[in-house]
Design a protein around this motif. Structure first.
Motif, PDB file in Angstrom:
ATOM      1  N   GLN A  14      31.988  30.255  34.010  1.00  9.83           N
ATOM      2  CA  GLN A  14      32.312  31.496  34.708  1.00  9.83           C
ATOM      3  C   GLN A  14      33.728  31.903  34.370  1.00  9.83           C
ATOM      4  O   GLN A  14      34.621  31.063  34.273  1.00  9.83           O
ATOM      5  CB  GLN A  14      32.157  31.325  36.216  1.00  9.83           C
ATOM      6  CG  GLN A  14      30.718  31.178  36.665  1.00  9.83           C
ATOM      7  CD  GLN A  14      30.575  31.240  38.170  1.00  9.83           C
ATOM      8  OE1 GLN A  14      31.494  30.916  38.915  1.00  9.83           O
ATOM      9  NE2 GLN A  14      29.418  31.678  38.632  1.00  9.83           N
ATOM     10  N   LEU A  15      33.916  33.200  34.176  1.00 10.60           N
ATOM     11  CA  LEU A  15      35.229  33.774  33.908  1.00 10.60           C
ATOM     12  C   LEU A  15      35.473  34.871  34.936  1.00 10.60           C
ATOM     13  O   LEU A  15      34.631  35.761  35.112  1.00 10.60           O
ATOM     14  CB  LEU A  15      35.282  34.352  32.491  1.00 10.60           C
ATOM     15  CG  LEU A  15      34.982  33.389  31.349  1.00 10.60           C
ATOM     16  CD1 LEU A  15      34.894  34.153  30.024  1.00 10.60           C
ATOM     17  CD2 LEU A  15      36.039  32.305  31.262  1.00 10.60           C
ATOM     18  N   GLN A  16      36.615  34.813  35.587  1.00 13.65           N
ATOM     19  CA  GLN A  16      36.945  35.773  36.642  1.00 13.65           C
ATOM     20  C   GLN A  16      38.273  36.439  36.310  1.00 13.65           C
ATOM     21  O   GLN A  16      39.322  35.828  36.432  1.00 13.65           O
ATOM     22  CB  GLN A  16      37.040  35.058  37.994  1.00 13.65           C
ATOM     23  CG  GLN A  16      37.304  35.962  39.167  1.00 13.65           C
ATOM     24  CD  GLN A  16      36.064  36.711  39.608  1.00 13.65           C
ATOM     25  OE1 GLN A  16      34.951  36.247  39.385  1.00 13.65           O
ATOM     26  NE2 GLN A  16      36.254  37.859  40.210  1.00 13.65           N
ATOM     27  N   ALA A  17      38.209  37.697  35.885  1.00 18.32           N
ATOM     28  CA  ALA A  17      39.413  38.427  35.498  1.00 18.32           C
ATOM     29  C   ALA A  17      39.983  39.203  36.682  1.00 18.32           C
ATOM     30  O   ALA A  17      39.238  39.666  37.550  1.00 18.32           O
ATOM     31  CB  ALA A  17      39.101  39.385  34.355  1.00 18.32           C
ATOM     32  N   SER A  18      41.286  39.353  36.687  1.00 22.14           N
ATOM     33  CA  SER A  18      41.958  40.113  37.739  1.00 22.14           C
ATOM     34  C   SER A  18      43.292  40.624  37.223  1.00 22.14           C
ATOM     35  O   SER A  18      43.739  40.221  36.142  1.00 22.14           O
ATOM     36  CB  SER A  18      42.173  39.230  38.981  1.00 22.14           C
ATOM     37  OG  SER A  18      42.993  38.126  38.664  1.00 22.14           O
ATOM     38  N   GLN A  32      52.523  53.344  34.985  1.00 26.18           N
ATOM     39  CA  GLN A  32      53.045  54.414  34.145  1.00 26.18           C
ATOM     40  C   GLN A  32      53.300  53.911  32.729  1.00 26.18           C
ATOM     41  O   GLN A  32      53.523  52.711  32.517  1.00 26.18           O
ATOM     42  CB  GLN A  32      54.345  54.956  34.737  1.00 26.18           C
ATOM     43  CG  GLN A  32      54.158  55.768  36.005  1.00 26.18           C
ATOM     44  CD  GLN A  32      55.432  56.463  36.434  1.00 26.18           C
ATOM     45  OE1 GLN A  32      56.525  55.948  36.222  1.00 26.18           O
ATOM     46  NE2 GLN A  32      55.292  57.630  37.039  1.00 26.18           N
ATOM     47  N   ALA A  33      53.280  54.819  31.791  1.00 25.78           N
ATOM     48  CA  ALA A  33      53.585  54.480  30.412  1.00 25.78           C
ATOM     49  C   ALA A  33      54.953  53.805  30.343  1.00 25.78           C
ATOM     50  O   ALA A  33      55.906  54.227  31.013  1.00 25.78           O
ATOM     51  CB  ALA A  33      53.569  55.731  29.543  1.00 25.78           C
ATOM     52  N   GLY A  34      55.021  52.754  29.536  1.00 22.90           N
ATOM     53  CA  GLY A  34      56.246  51.977  29.432  1.00 22.90           C
ATOM     54  C   GLY A  34      56.301  50.804  30.397  1.00 22.90           C
ATOM     55  O   GLY A  34      57.174  49.937  30.274  1.00 22.90           O
ATOM     56  N   GLY A  35      55.379  50.761  31.334  1.00 20.96           N
ATOM     57  CA  GLY A  35      55.363  49.692  32.321  1.00 20.96           C
ATOM     58  C   GLY A  35      54.644  48.450  31.834  1.00 20.96           C
ATOM     59  O   GLY A  35      54.218  48.373  30.668  1.00 20.96           O
ATOM     60  N   SER A  36      54.505  47.496  32.736  1.00 20.39           N
ATOM     61  CA  SER A  36      53.903  46.210  32.405  1.00 20.39           C
ATOM     62  C   SER A  36      52.856  45.811  33.431  1.00 20.39           C
ATOM     63  O   SER A  36      52.925  46.224  34.593  1.00 20.39           O
ATOM     64  CB  SER A  36      54.980  45.109  32.365  1.00 20.39           C
ATOM     65  OG  SER A  36      55.952  45.363  31.381  1.00 20.39           O
ATOM     66  N   LEU A  37      51.905  45.014  32.960  1.00 16.27           N
ATOM     67  CA  LEU A  37      50.911  44.387  33.826  1.00 16.27           C
ATOM     68  C   LEU A  37      50.609  43.017  33.269  1.00 16.27           C
ATOM     69  O   LEU A  37      50.726  42.799  32.054  1.00 16.27           O
ATOM     70  CB  LEU A  37      49.611  45.192  33.863  1.00 16.27           C
ATOM     71  CG  LEU A  37      49.503  46.402  34.778  1.00 16.27           C
ATOM     72  CD1 LEU A  37      48.151  47.094  34.550  1.00 16.27           C
ATOM     73  CD2 LEU A  37      49.656  46.023  36.236  1.00 16.27           C
ATOM     74  N   ARG A  38      50.188  42.117  34.133  1.00 22.66           N
ATOM     75  CA  ARG A  38      49.706  40.825  33.665  1.00 22.66           C
ATOM     76  C   ARG A  38      48.293  40.614  34.201  1.00 22.66           C
ATOM     77  O   ARG A  38      48.065  40.624  35.411  1.00 22.66           O
ATOM     78  CB  ARG A  38      50.606  39.676  34.118  1.00 22.66           C
ATOM     79  CG  ARG A  38      50.194  38.358  33.469  1.00 22.66           C
ATOM     80  CD  ARG A  38      51.118  37.213  33.817  1.00 22.66           C
ATOM     81  NE  ARG A  38      50.847  36.660  35.140  1.00 22.66           N
ATOM     82  CZ  ARG A  38      51.169  35.428  35.507  1.00 22.66           C
ATOM     83  NH1 ARG A  38      51.790  34.627  34.659  1.00 22.66           N
ATOM     84  NH2 ARG A  38      50.906  34.996  36.729  1.00 22.66           N
ATOM     85  N   LEU A  39      47.380  40.405  33.280  1.00 28.77           N
ATOM     86  CA  LEU A  39      46.006  40.086  33.641  1.00 28.77           C
ATOM     87  C   LEU A  39      45.828  38.577  33.676  1.00 28.77           C
ATOM     88  O   LEU A  39      46.450  37.849  32.895  1.00 28.77           O
ATOM     89  CB  LEU A  39      45.022  40.688  32.645  1.00 28.77           C
ATOM     90  CG  LEU A  39      45.136  42.187  32.391  1.00 28.77           C
ATOM     91  CD1 LEU A  39      44.022  42.635  31.436  1.00 28.77           C
ATOM     92  CD2 LEU A  39      45.100  42.978  33.672  1.00 28.77           C
ATOM     93  N   SER A  40      44.972  38.135  34.572  1.00 32.06           N
ATOM     94  CA  SER A  40      44.645  36.718  34.683  1.00 32.06           C
ATOM     95  C   SER A  40      43.142  36.543  34.538  1.00 32.06           C
ATOM     96  O   SER A  40      42.365  37.435  34.895  1.00 32.06           O
ATOM     97  CB  SER A  40      45.082  36.167  36.039  1.00 32.06           C
ATOM     98  OG  SER A  40      46.467  36.288  36.230  1.00 32.06           O
ATOM     99  N   CYS A  41      42.760  35.389  34.037  1.00 29.54           N
ATOM    100  CA  CYS A  41      41.343  35.051  33.920  1.00 29.54           C
ATOM    101  C   CYS A  41      41.177  33.598  34.320  1.00 29.54           C
ATOM    102  O   CYS A  41      41.635  32.700  33.601  1.00 29.54           O
ATOM    103  CB  CYS A  41      40.856  35.288  32.501  1.00 29.54           C
ATOM    104  SG  CYS A  41      39.133  34.800  32.229  1.00 29.54           S
TER     105      CYS A  41
END
Length: 125
Positions: A3-7, A13-22
């Motif tokens: 099982q893989l659970q992404a979040s 906004q453009a230029g910003g950042s995000l971090r995805l986890s799985c």
């Protein structure tokens, strides 16, 4: 059962950042190529970056090189995608994947047997 659970998706906004986890269960990162694909609804799925089963290194699509970074926490069986300098064209649903893939890079989505449920990333201009 694998099982893989992404979040971690969201609106930025453009230029910003995000971090995805799985969060992964039922597999060992040492036995699978793991990584991220994305899809805009009217387009094919695109490989973003995948950690090779051959050498353990991440390989990225040209469109995200220098901006996105894949990392893993083997103890927690968690895969991350750090996305910096986001652009409107990065808007997509992002999927973490795992498969017994014996080449480097994310070439063909059908080679990956296991897919997370997807997390939406929207980048506003």
């Amino acid at each position: 059962e694998v099982q893989l659970q992404a979040s971690g998706g969201g609106l930025v906004q453009a230029g910003g950042s995000l971090r995805l986890s799985c969060a992964a269960s039922g597999l060992s990162f040492a036995d699978y190529a793991i990584g991220w694909f994305r899809r805009v609804s009217w387009k094919e799925r695109e490989g973003v970056g995948c950690v090779s089963l051959l050498d353990g290194k991440p390989y990225y699509a040209d469109s995200v090189k220098g901006r996105f970074t894949i990392s893993t926490d083997n103890a927690r069986k968690t895969l991350y995608l750090q996305m910096n300098d986001l652009k409107p064209e990065d808007t997509a649903e992002y999927y973490c994947v795992a498969g017994r893939v014996w080449y480097s890079g994310c070439r063909y989505p059908h080679d990956y047997d296991y897919w997370g449920q997807g997390t939406q990333v929207t980048v506003s201009s």
